[in-house]
Design a protein around this motif. Structure first.
Motif, PDB file in Angstrom:
ATOM      1  N   TYR A  63      50.071 -23.779 -58.520  1.00  0.00           N
ATOM      2  CA  TYR A  63      50.722 -22.856 -59.346  1.00  0.00           C
ATOM      3  C   TYR A  63      49.963 -21.599 -59.555  1.00  0.00           C
ATOM      4  CZ  TYR A  63      53.646 -26.581 -61.448  1.00  0.00           C
ATOM      5  OH  TYR A  63      54.735 -27.532 -61.694  1.00  0.00           O
ATOM      6  N   GLU A  66      50.891 -19.461 -56.208  1.00  0.00           N
ATOM      7  CA  GLU A  66      52.174 -18.738 -56.624  1.00  0.00           C
ATOM      8  C   GLU A  66      52.254 -18.054 -57.780  1.00  0.00           C
ATOM      9  OE1 GLU A  66      54.802 -22.034 -56.169  1.00  0.00           O
ATOM     10  OE2 GLU A  66      54.159 -22.820 -54.317  1.00  0.00           O
ATOM     11  N   LYS A  68      52.368 -18.996 -60.924  1.00  0.00           N
ATOM     12  CA  LYS A  68      53.263 -19.443 -61.833  1.00  0.00           C
ATOM     13  C   LYS A  68      52.781 -20.230 -63.230  1.00  0.00           C
ATOM     14  CE  LYS A  68      56.886 -20.664 -58.335  1.00  0.00           C
ATOM     15  NZ  LYS A  68      57.556 -21.865 -57.657  1.00  0.00           N
ATOM     16  N   GLN A  69      53.244 -20.467 -64.260  1.00  0.00           N
ATOM     17  CA  GLN A  69      52.743 -21.243 -65.356  1.00  0.00           C
ATOM     18  C   GLN A  69      52.409 -22.600 -64.946  1.00  0.00           C
ATOM     19  OE1 GLN A  69      55.669 -21.676 -68.665  1.00  0.00           O
ATOM     20  NE2 GLN A  69      54.234 -22.758 -69.785  1.00  0.00           N
TER      21      GLN A  69
END
Length: 274
Positions: A63, A66, A68-69
């Motif tokens: 994550y 990337e 992301k959350q």
């Protein structure tokens, strides 16, 4: 929360949520296991804790890379209609193995087929479904195909950002009488529910027709940009709504067929219509 049924295992629906996490409670039900083997008890075992911790480290790294959350690999949800323990597919397979090695194999096989887009899996499920369910799934599949054609047209005509959502809302308002959130509220749906997953076969057909007509209008009138395509979508949806209302107003109820006269009785024998 947008929760959908993705698998059918031993006659039980197995649900996943918006993060792709599987509801472990459904696996417990499919296994017909004892109360003591429910997800909340399994999560407290040493093996489960070690697996969860190790997988969490791995997905957290992914994550971060990337941007992301970071989502927990296991979490519990509460609330009417969406309660339960949801877990990353790797955790779900491990829990299935805890319940039954045979169940773990079934989960892995079906999951792999699902993720590979194996259409025969859907066909196998539908063979066990009702005629009404088959009819709805067929309509939903066709409407999904038309939806892709519609959004492709929007993209080709330079719709950007929220324009896609606003075009869709224009169709909903003119055709179904409200925006997405209003339709969810009126139908008692979860705030994150997919509206189309909760439409009737007739409503899906109407939306599909509206989007097809809108795509045609946008192409022929060379509509460009968000505002132009929103207006075209609303106009086409209004046309479909008008056609539906006109048809409903003009319908003539069929008169009931005459009731045949009661059969007469002559000398103990029935005469007249048999």
């Amino acid at each position: 929360m947008n929760e959908s049924s993705i698998l059918v295992l031993r006659g039980n629906r197995i649900y996943e949520d918006e993060n792709g996490h599987i509801r472990l409670d459904d696996l417990w039900s499919a296994a017909k296991a004892k109360e003591t083997r429910k997800p909340k008890h399994w999560r407290n075992t040493a093996v489960a804790k070690a697996l969860i911790a190790e997988l969490q480290k791995k997905v957290t790294t992914s994550y971060i890379k990337e941007n992301k959350q970071n989502i927990p690999v296991v979490y519990s949800k509460v609330g009417r209609g969406n309660a339960g323990t949801f877990a990353h597919p790797v955790i779900a397979a491990a829990y299935a193995g805890y319940l039954s090695p045979k169940l773990e194999i079934e989960v892995r096989e079906i999951w792999l087929r699902f993720r590979a887009g194996d259409a025969t899996l859907a066909d196998e499920i539908l063979q066990r479904a009702t005629a009404e369910a088959n009819k709805w799934v067929g309509a939903r599949a066709i409407s999904r195909s038309q939806r892709v054609a519609y959004t492709d047209t929007l993209k080709q005509h330079h719709v950007t950002g929220k324009g896609y959502m606003l075009c869709t809302e224009a169709v909903y308002v003119k055709l179904l009488g409200g925006r997405s959130h209003q339709l969810r509220q009126a139908r008692g749906l979860d705030p994150m529910a997919n509206v189309r997953d909760n439409l009737s076969v007739a409503e899906l057909s109407f939306v599909m027709a509206a989007e097809a007509l809108a795509a045609e209008r946008i192409q022929q009138e060379i509509r460009i940009g968000n505002d132009d395509c929103i207006e075209a979508s609303a106009t086409s949806a209004s046309a479909i709504r008008s056609a539906i209302e006109a048809d409903r107003r003009n319908r003539q109820p069929l008169s009931a067929p005459p009731i045949p006269p009661a059969a007469a009785v002559d000398n103990g024998k029935r005469v007249g219509r048999p």
